[in-house]
Design a protein around this motif. Structure first.
Motif, mmCIF file in Angstrom:
data_model
loop_
_atom_site.group_PDB
_atom_site.id
_atom_site.type_symbol
_atom_site.label_atom_id
_atom_site.label_comp_id
_atom_site.label_asym_id
_atom_site.label_seq_id
_atom_site.Cartn_x
_atom_site.Cartn_y
_atom_site.Cartn_z
ATOM 1 N N PHE A 1 66.380 50.614 41.290
ATOM 2 C CA PHE A 1 67.243 50.280 40.150
ATOM 3 C C PHE A 1 68.671 50.768 40.337
ATOM 4 N N VAL A 2 68.879 51.753 41.199
ATOM 5 C CA VAL A 2 70.248 52.143 41.567
ATOM 6 C C VAL A 2 70.892 51.025 42.378
ATOM 7 N N ARG A 3 70.153 50.500 43.334
ATOM 8 C CA ARG A 3 70.674 49.387 44.135
ATOM 9 C C ARG A 3 70.979 48.165 43.256
ATOM 10 N N GLU A 4 70.078 47.850 42.324
ATOM 11 C CA GLU A 4 70.311 46.706 41.441
ATOM 12 C C GLU A 4 71.581 46.888 40.627
ATOM 13 N N ALA A 5 71.797 48.097 40.109
ATOM 14 C CA ALA A 5 73.000 48.361 39.316
ATOM 15 C C ALA A 5 74.260 48.229 40.160
ATOM 16 N N LEU A 6 74.212 48.690 41.394
ATOM 17 C CA LEU A 6 75.371 48.576 42.285
ATOM 18 C C LEU A 6 75.694 47.119 42.583
ATOM 19 N N LEU A 7 74.684 46.336 42.896
ATOM 20 C CA LEU A 7 74.916 44.935 43.255
ATOM 21 C C LEU A 7 75.388 44.100 42.067
ATOM 22 N N LEU A 8 74.981 44.498 40.871
ATOM 23 C CA LEU A 8 75.410 43.778 39.672
ATOM 24 C C LEU A 8 76.755 44.273 39.141
ATOM 25 N N GLY A 9 77.266 45.351 39.718
ATOM 26 C CA GLY A 9 78.450 45.997 39.158
ATOM 27 C C GLY A 9 79.772 45.431 39.608
ATOM 28 N N ALA A 10 79.800 44.747 40.756
ATOM 29 C CA ALA A 10 81.091 44.266 41.269
ATOM 30 C C ALA A 10 80.842 43.270 42.391
ATOM 31 N N SER A 11 81.906 42.558 42.748
ATOM 32 C CA SER A 11 81.834 41.638 43.875
ATOM 33 C C SER A 11 81.710 42.422 45.184
ATOM 34 N N THR A 12 81.336 41.728 46.235
ATOM 35 C CA THR A 12 81.212 42.378 47.542
ATOM 36 C C THR A 12 82.530 43.012 47.970
ATOM 37 N N GLN A 13 83.632 42.325 47.719
ATOM 38 C CA GLN A 13 84.937 42.853 48.109
ATOM 39 C C GLN A 13 85.213 44.192 47.423
ATOM 40 N N LEU A 14 84.951 44.255 46.132
ATOM 41 C CA LEU A 14 85.184 45.496 45.399
ATOM 42 C C LEU A 14 84.198 46.580 45.803
ATOM 43 N N ARG A 15 82.942 46.192 46.057
ATOM 44 C CA ARG A 15 81.946 47.195 46.445
ATOM 45 C C ARG A 15 82.291 47.836 47.778
#
Length: 329
Positions: free
Chosen positions: A89-103
């Motif tokens: 669920f940490v990974r899910e939150a990260l992937l839903l939090g921003a675009s790839t460029q921002l991440r």
């Protein structure tokens, strides 16, 4: 944008010393919040101390936790094999939090310190913002407030804490490690952010010049299941209207352990302690999940523009728990 001096720190001690000595000096890491607010005229530090080349990155693993360097990016953390296996669920939150460029640019330390997404805070032409101009009032309370908080608010501020990843990190009892002039200290994430109260301009427990160096994240026990659900107006990298991050340990149809936190509703990443109490040792089912959701939203304070969030947040949490438990809606 106000003119500023740019300095690159050689080491952590130098960075802390330079920023601590001058209230007009700030840190610069990924810059995804800092630079935007400087461009908008909301922030105007006279000097920026660049910490991007300091040895504060990387992710290290122990038997029961991971230690995430403050300069580790969202993308690095999402791609970590231990996070994928033990903290989904940490990974899910990260992937839903921003675009790839921002991440690939935004850091974990910076994510925890991101400023409010309140439209009134981010518009310097609006005078009434206690977070930006202490004592001036809160335009959101009398204005359009759809993207604002309903938990942890005060008469002085209803600005939302918008971080996605802080939600599961709060549920996990993550610990923030900090370096200051007086040496290192550690703060539980659930005590790191401060609700607005009478001082909305003070958003966390950091003293000026203190620097986040790492975040320690306990791993879920073997057999635990977790999920992060984000409800938003559009699919493409919008901030949450409501979100929920939860983890359950189940045995023989009973919930033996529960960790629950909410996003999109709190002035801080909102740990739903009361919901956890309802879930613990209860049967996994819709009735239990709805009771937990009711407990989580007890005491919500709404305005006409945010009243819809109470029921939406409850349904978000129920759906999250149903997904984890494999219960049919």
């Amino acid at each position: 944008m106000r003119p500023f001096e740019y300095v690159r720190a050689a080491d952590v001690g130098q960075a802390v010393t330079m920023v601590s000595a001058d209230p007009d000096t700030s840190y610069l890491a990924g810059g995804t919040t800092q630079v935007d607010l400087m461009k908008d005229g909301v922030l105007g530090p006279g000097r920026l101390v660049d910490i991007t080349r300091l040895p504060l990155g990387g992710i290290t693993h122990t038997g029961s936790a991971i230690r995430v360097g403050a300069l580790a990016t969202m993308e690095e953390l999402a791609a970590d094999p231990v996070v994928i296996e033990r903290l989904p669920f940490v990974r899910e939150a990260l992937l839903l939090g921003a675009s790839t460029q921002l991440r690939n640019l935004a850091t974990i330390g910076g994510n925890l310190l991101q400023r409010a997404r309140c439209r009134y805070f981010r518009d310097p032409t609006v005078e009434a913002c206690n977070k930006r101009n202490p004592g001036s009032g809160c335009a959101a309370i009398t204005g359009f407030a759809r993207m604002h908080a309903i938990l942890g608010t005060s008469d002085h501020c209803i600005a939302l804490h918008a971080s996605d990843v802080a939600v599961p990190l709060a549920a996990l009892d993550a610990v923030v490690h900090v370096q200051g002039l007086d040496g290192p200290r550690s703060v539980p994430l659930t005590q790191f952010h401060l609700p607005p109260g009478d001082t909305p301009q003070i958003e966390n427990v950091l003293r000026h010049g203190e620097l986040i160096t790492a975040v320690e994240v306990p791993l879920l026990p073997a057999g635990a299941r977790s999920h992060y659900l984000k409800v938003r107006d559009r699919v493409s990298y919008e901030f949450a209207l409501t979100s929920a991050g939860a983890a359950l340990v189940m045995e023989d149809g009973l919930i033996r352990e529960a960790r629950v936190a909410l996003g999109g509703v709190g002035t801080i990443p909102w740990r739903a302690w009361d919901a956890e109490d309802v879930l613990r040792e209860a049967p996994a089912g819709r009735e239990t999940f709805r009771a937990a959701a009711d407990a989580a939203l007890e005491g919500a304070r709404t305005l006409p523009g945010t009243a819809f969030k109470v029921e939406l947040a409850k349904r978000t949490l129920v759906r999250t728990l149903e997904t984890i438990a494999g219960v049919q809606a």
